[in-house]
Design a protein around this motif. Sequence first.
Motif, short mmCIF file in Angstrom:
data_model
loop_
_atom_site.label_atom_id
_atom_site.label_comp_id
_atom_site.label_asym_id
_atom_site.label_seq_id
_atom_site.Cartn_x
_atom_site.Cartn_y
_atom_site.Cartn_z
N MET A 1 29.87 -5.82 10.08
CA MET A 1 31.09 -5.80 9.29
C MET A 1 30.97 -6.83 8.18
N ALA B 1 33.03 -8.73 4.59
CA ALA B 1 34.33 -9.02 3.98
C ALA B 1 34.08 -9.67 2.63
N VAL C 1 35.76 -12.53 0.41
CA VAL C 1 36.74 -13.60 0.49
C VAL C 1 36.79 -14.34 -0.83
N ARG D 1 30.86 -12.04 -0.96
CA ARG D 1 30.71 -10.99 0.04
C ARG D 1 29.98 -11.62 1.21
N VAL E 1 41.31 -12.95 2.34
CA VAL E 1 40.36 -11.83 2.44
C VAL E 1 40.84 -10.72 1.52
N ALA F 1 37.54 -5.65 3.27
CA ALA F 1 36.73 -5.69 4.49
C ALA F 1 36.27 -4.27 4.79
N GLU G 1 33.02 -1.71 7.07
CA GLU G 1 31.83 -1.58 7.89
C GLU G 1 31.09 -0.35 7.39
N LYS H 1 38.30 -1.29 5.79
CA LYS H 1 39.27 -1.61 6.83
C LYS H 1 40.51 -2.24 6.20
N VAL I 1 43.04 -5.16 5.60
CA VAL I 1 42.84 -6.61 5.57
C VAL I 1 44.11 -7.39 5.96
N LEU J 1 43.76 -10.31 8.47
CA LEU J 1 42.34 -10.53 8.73
C LEU J 1 41.93 -11.91 8.20
N VAL K 1 38.49 -14.95 8.12
CA VAL K 1 37.07 -15.18 8.28
C VAL K 1 36.88 -16.60 8.80
N ILE L 1 34.13 -12.48 11.58
CA ILE L 1 35.08 -11.83 10.69
C ILE L 1 36.07 -11.09 11.56
#
Length: 118
Positions: free
Chosen positions: A1, A3, A5, A13, A38, A41, A43, A48, A50, A53, A55, A97
């Motif tokens: 996965m 993310a 940020v 990344r 974030v 995000a 995979e 996904k 965020v 979420l 990190v 993450i």
Amino acid sequence: MFAVVRTGGKQYRVAAGDKIVVEKLAGEAGDTITLGDVLLAGEGAELKDVAGLTVSAEIVAQAKGEKVIVFKKRRRHNYRRKNGHRQRHTILKIVAIGGEKPKKAAAKKAEPAAAAEA
């Protein structure tokens, strides 16, 4: 996965296990910090949500960057100035993450009607 940020005005990344160099953050080597801003995000090719979420990262070291020389000169005026600058930065190792952002503790409201009934 992975993310994306945002910290220090820049975007990175990251994935679990990555090491990144960011603008100076408060903390000592070995401390764990949370990057809450974030932006994205996902995979593989799937993205996904965020919301909530975060990190988690560990500070590896507080260091200084390469020296940048600043040289000013004005022709025919015998004006020369030489200055140097080393930017401080923090080296982070991404631990994980995911996870919930810590929520603010809401003030507990006493219910006078419930207390009066008992």
